[in-house]
Design a protein around this motif. Sequence first.
Motif, PDB file in Angstrom:
ATOM      1  N   ASP A 200      58.282  60.741  16.605  1.00 48.29           N
ATOM      2  CA  ASP A 200      59.019  61.866  17.196  1.00 48.29           C
ATOM      3  C   ASP A 200      58.477  62.210  18.579  1.00 48.29           C
ATOM      4  OD1 ASP A 200      60.680  62.165  15.020  1.00 48.29           O
ATOM      5  OD2 ASP A 200      59.415  63.660  14.039  1.00 48.29           O
ATOM      6  N   LYS A 201      57.154  62.093  18.742  1.00 53.39           N
ATOM      7  CA  LYS A 201      56.533  62.528  19.991  1.00 53.39           C
ATOM      8  C   LYS A 201      55.439  61.561  20.419  1.00 53.39           C
ATOM      9  CE  LYS A 201      53.468  65.882  19.965  1.00 53.39           C
ATOM     10  NZ  LYS A 201      52.831  67.216  19.887  1.00 53.39           N
ATOM     11  N   LEU A 217      54.418  64.981  27.571  1.00 56.32           N
ATOM     12  CA  LEU A 217      54.882  64.812  26.194  1.00 56.32           C
ATOM     13  C   LEU A 217      56.285  64.240  26.223  1.00 56.32           C
ATOM     14  CD1 LEU A 217      53.804  68.241  24.610  1.00 56.32           C
ATOM     15  CD2 LEU A 217      52.446  66.147  24.884  1.00 56.32           C
ATOM     16  N   LEU A 218      56.496  63.161  25.510  1.00 56.55           N
ATOM     17  CA  LEU A 218      57.801  62.510  25.466  1.00 56.55           C
ATOM     18  C   LEU A 218      58.345  62.533  24.039  1.00 56.55           C
ATOM     19  CD1 LEU A 218      60.078  60.681  26.643  1.00 56.55           C
ATOM     20  CD2 LEU A 218      58.645  58.720  26.001  1.00 56.55           C
ATOM     21  N   TYR A 219      59.583  62.963  23.910  1.00 63.50           N
ATOM     22  CA  TYR A 219      60.320  62.871  22.650  1.00 63.50           C
ATOM     23  C   TYR A 219      61.417  61.847  22.880  1.00 63.50           C
ATOM     24  CZ  TYR A 219      58.012  67.230  21.286  1.00 63.50           C
ATOM     25  OH  TYR A 219      57.078  68.198  20.965  1.00 63.50           O
ATOM     26  N   PRO A 220      61.217  60.585  22.489  1.00 62.81           N
ATOM     27  CA  PRO A 220      62.167  59.510  22.834  1.00 62.81           C
ATOM     28  C   PRO A 220      63.539  59.683  22.208  1.00 62.81           C
ATOM     29  CG  PRO A 220      60.467  58.712  21.325  1.00 62.81           C
ATOM     30  CD  PRO A 220      60.034  60.065  21.779  1.00 62.81           C
ATOM     31  N   ASN A 221      63.630  60.469  21.151  1.00 64.30           N
ATOM     32  CA  ASN A 221      64.926  60.722  20.522  1.00 64.30           C
ATOM     33  C   ASN A 221      65.327  62.186  20.681  1.00 64.30           C
ATOM     34  OD1 ASN A 221      67.175  59.589  19.095  1.00 64.30           O
ATOM     35  ND2 ASN A 221      66.496  60.701  17.259  1.00 64.30           N
ATOM     36  N   GLY A 222      64.675  62.882  21.603  1.00 62.66           N
ATOM     37  CA  GLY A 222      65.053  64.254  21.910  1.00 62.66           C
ATOM     38  C   GLY A 222      64.517  65.278  20.931  1.00 62.66           C
ATOM     39  N   VAL A 223      64.634  66.544  21.317  1.00 69.61           N
ATOM     40  CA  VAL A 223      64.203  67.657  20.492  1.00 69.61           C
ATOM     41  C   VAL A 223      65.175  68.816  20.698  1.00 69.61           C
ATOM     42  CG1 VAL A 223      62.656  68.649  22.247  1.00 69.61           C
ATOM     43  CG2 VAL A 223      62.206  69.075  19.833  1.00 69.61           C
ATOM     44  N   VAL A 224      65.376  69.623  19.649  1.00 72.61           N
ATOM     45  CA  VAL A 224      66.290  70.771  19.638  1.00 72.61           C
ATOM     46  C   VAL A 224      67.677  70.306  20.095  1.00 72.61           C
ATOM     47  CG1 VAL A 224      66.510  73.234  20.196  1.00 72.61           C
ATOM     48  CG2 VAL A 224      64.267  72.184  20.170  1.00 72.61           C
ATOM     49  N   SER A 230      69.462  62.745  23.809  1.00 74.83           N
ATOM     50  CA  SER A 230      68.743  62.709  25.088  1.00 74.83           C
ATOM     51  C   SER A 230      67.267  62.435  24.844  1.00 74.83           C
ATOM     52  CB  SER A 230      68.877  64.044  25.839  1.00 74.83           C
ATOM     53  OG  SER A 230      70.222  64.395  26.042  1.00 74.83           O
ATOM     54  N   ILE A 231      66.563  62.082  25.919  1.00 79.88           N
ATOM     55  CA  ILE A 231      65.113  62.111  25.828  1.00 79.88           C
ATOM     56  C   ILE A 231      64.651  63.483  26.329  1.00 79.88           C
ATOM     57  CG2 ILE A 231      64.820  59.630  26.116  1.00 79.88           C
ATOM     58  CD1 ILE A 231      63.890  60.275  29.016  1.00 79.88           C
ATOM     59  N   SER A 232      63.558  63.950  25.765  1.00 81.15           N
ATOM     60  CA  SER A 232      62.982  65.229  26.163  1.00 81.15           C
ATOM     61  C   SER A 232      61.600  64.966  26.739  1.00 81.15           C
ATOM     62  CB  SER A 232      62.869  66.171  24.957  1.00 81.15           C
ATOM     63  OG  SER A 232      64.135  66.355  24.343  1.00 81.15           O
ATOM     64  N   LEU A 233      61.301  65.611  27.876  1.00 81.11           N
ATOM     65  CA  LEU A 233      60.028  65.387  28.553  1.00 81.11           C
ATOM     66  C   LEU A 233      59.437  66.730  28.971  1.00 81.11           C
ATOM     67  CD1 LEU A 233      58.135  63.103  29.665  1.00 81.11           C
ATOM     68  CD2 LEU A 233      59.328  63.400  31.861  1.00 81.11           C
ATOM     69  N   PHE A 234      58.115  66.876  28.726  1.00 82.46           N
ATOM     70  CA  PHE A 234      57.460  68.151  28.991  1.00 82.46           C
ATOM     71  C   PHE A 234      56.103  67.938  29.649  1.00 82.46           C
ATOM     72  CE2 PHE A 234      60.179  68.545  25.318  1.00 82.46           C
ATOM     73  CZ  PHE A 234      60.908  69.693  25.599  1.00 82.46           C
ATOM     74  N   LEU A 235      55.711  68.916  30.436  1.00 88.00           N
ATOM     75  CA  LEU A 235      54.359  68.988  30.988  1.00 88.00           C
ATOM     76  C   LEU A 235      53.560  69.943  30.117  1.00 88.00           C
ATOM     77  CD1 LEU A 235      52.288  68.394  33.267  1.00 88.00           C
ATOM     78  CD2 LEU A 235      53.216  70.403  34.465  1.00 88.00           C
ATOM     79  N   ALA A 236      52.369  69.511  29.693  1.00 91.29           N
ATOM     80  CA  ALA A 236      51.537  70.315  28.793  1.00 91.29           C
ATOM     81  C   ALA A 236      50.175  70.545  29.422  1.00 91.29           C
ATOM     82  CB  ALA A 236      51.384  69.619  27.440  1.00 91.29           C
ATOM     83  N   LEU A 237      49.714  71.765  29.368  1.00 94.35           N
ATOM     84  CA  LEU A 237      48.392  72.136  29.865  1.00 94.35           C
ATOM     85  C   LEU A 237      47.403  72.120  28.710  1.00 94.35           C
ATOM     86  CD1 LEU A 237      46.450  73.388  32.010  1.00 94.35           C
ATOM     87  CD2 LEU A 237      47.334  75.633  31.312  1.00 94.35           C
ATOM     88  N   GLU A 238      46.228  71.539  28.937  1.00 96.86           N
ATOM     89  CA  GLU A 238      45.197  71.555  27.898  1.00 96.86           C
ATOM     90  C   GLU A 238      44.512  72.915  27.918  1.00 96.86           C
ATOM     91  OE1 GLU A 238      42.540  68.288  27.679  1.00 96.86           O
ATOM     92  OE2 GLU A 238      44.118  66.773  27.878  1.00 96.86           O
ATOM     93  N   GLN A 284      66.709  67.974  27.657  1.00 95.73           N
ATOM     94  CA  GLN A 284      67.764  66.993  27.907  1.00 95.73           C
ATOM     95  C   GLN A 284      67.589  66.428  29.318  1.00 95.73           C
ATOM     96  OE1 GLN A 284      71.049  69.793  26.798  1.00 95.73           O
ATOM     97  NE2 GLN A 284      71.663  68.216  25.327  1.00 95.73           N
ATOM     98  N   LEU A 285      66.520  65.665  29.489  1.00 91.19           N
ATOM     99  CA  LEU A 285      66.235  65.116  30.820  1.00 91.19           C
ATOM    100  C   LEU A 285      67.276  64.070  31.214  1.00 91.19           C
ATOM    101  CD1 LEU A 285      64.354  65.003  33.260  1.00 91.19           C
ATOM    102  CD2 LEU A 285      63.039  63.251  32.054  1.00 91.19           C
ATOM    103  N   VAL A 286      67.563  63.160  30.310  1.00 93.44           N
ATOM    104  CA  VAL A 286      68.594  62.145  30.566  1.00 93.44           C
ATOM    105  C   VAL A 286      69.185  61.727  29.223  1.00 93.44           C
ATOM    106  CG1 VAL A 286      66.863  60.287  30.584  1.00 93.44           C
ATOM    107  CG2 VAL A 286      69.088  59.882  31.617  1.00 93.44           C
ATOM    108  N   ALA A 287      70.504  61.529  29.188  1.00 97.37           N
ATOM    109  CA  ALA A 287      71.181  61.134  27.949  1.00 97.37           C
ATOM    110  C   ALA A 287      70.715  59.746  27.521  1.00 97.37           C
ATOM    111  CB  ALA A 287      72.689  61.146  28.154  1.00 97.37           C
ATOM    112  N   LEU A 288      70.558  59.573  26.221  1.00 96.96           N
ATOM    113  CA  LEU A 288      70.108  58.277  25.698  1.00 96.96           C
ATOM    114  C   LEU A 288      71.095  57.171  26.053  1.00 96.96           C
ATOM    115  CD1 LEU A 288      68.735  59.359  22.203  1.00 96.96           C
ATOM    116  CD2 LEU A 288      67.429  58.323  24.075  1.00 96.96           C
TER     117      LEU A 288
END
Length: 321
Positions: A200-201, A217-224, A230-238, A284-288
């Motif tokens: 999933d991630k 963080l990449l969700y190759p099959n999307g989230v929500v 779509s693929i979902s992509l996020f920036l995460a702070l430690e 929804q960064l880009v449609a699959l």
Amino acid sequence: MFNPTTPPTMEMKIVDPVLSTTTPMKGRKAPPSHYTFKMQSFSLLSKASKENCVSEEFEAGDYKWRLSIYPSGNTKGNGQGHVSIYLMLVDPPSLPIDWEVNAIINFSAYNFRDDEYVTTQDATVRRFHVLKTEWGIPKFINLDTFLDPLNGYLVDDTCVFGAEVFIVKISNKGDCLSIIPPVTISHSWKFGKFSFANLDKYESESFVGGDYKWKLLLYPNGVVEGKGNSISLFLALEVSTLPPNTKLVVDCTLRAKDQITGQHAQRNFNRKFTSSNLVWGSRQLVALSKLKNPNNGFLMEDTCIFEVEFVVIGLLTPGID
């Protein structure tokens, strides 16, 4: 850009001299919550030498108040040709030297014809203090309108005014924004064997940006709402690199690269990263279907390239009184 886890009424108008705008008034059957002031022989009062008539005390929000009515208008407030109405705070000397009372005030006039209280609809917070112990509306109701019994406000030389006073407790909270010299931080993540991605991630390796550590963080099959389309992509702070009680104000661009034409898919956001909101990005960064189309260049030799560019604009910390 989101965190991935997360009865007909009669109307008339009054002119509010404080706001310099027209404030609506609406009729209602319920009387004012705190006080009504019935005035009989109104015509005699308007002919008297005294400019205004003051009510008895009433209590609202642990404070004492009076209504002050100017039957022919408060000339000092340019209320000529109108009925003026004011709310007065009683006995302010009993309050601390630096006292301040904040309140939302609504005035009303009873309409006998329609059997309803025509009431101001104003949510503005009014500030009472040592230099201002009353607040009101010089041009509350046009005098010609008010005196005509056909309009219902003055019947048998009797009228009724009212007031509602809602105290606003001010709990002042401040923040201090420290601006950081702008430095653009860039990071590229080459994600291979995309067609075999069955989790999933996925997380990129940590990278340093400013004084902080980050991940993609990449969700190759999307989230929500991106799930399955779509693929979902996020920036995460430690979180371990975030100082206590600090928020980072970040301006960011997330990107999926088109490796053929350079027509990248990207999203921009400006957000605060906090200990409770460590992840921001695009669901929804880009449609699959678009990503998997070989003519679009997002997936070349089963490899995608994701990029992030961002600037830490500043730090928000609790303000000092």
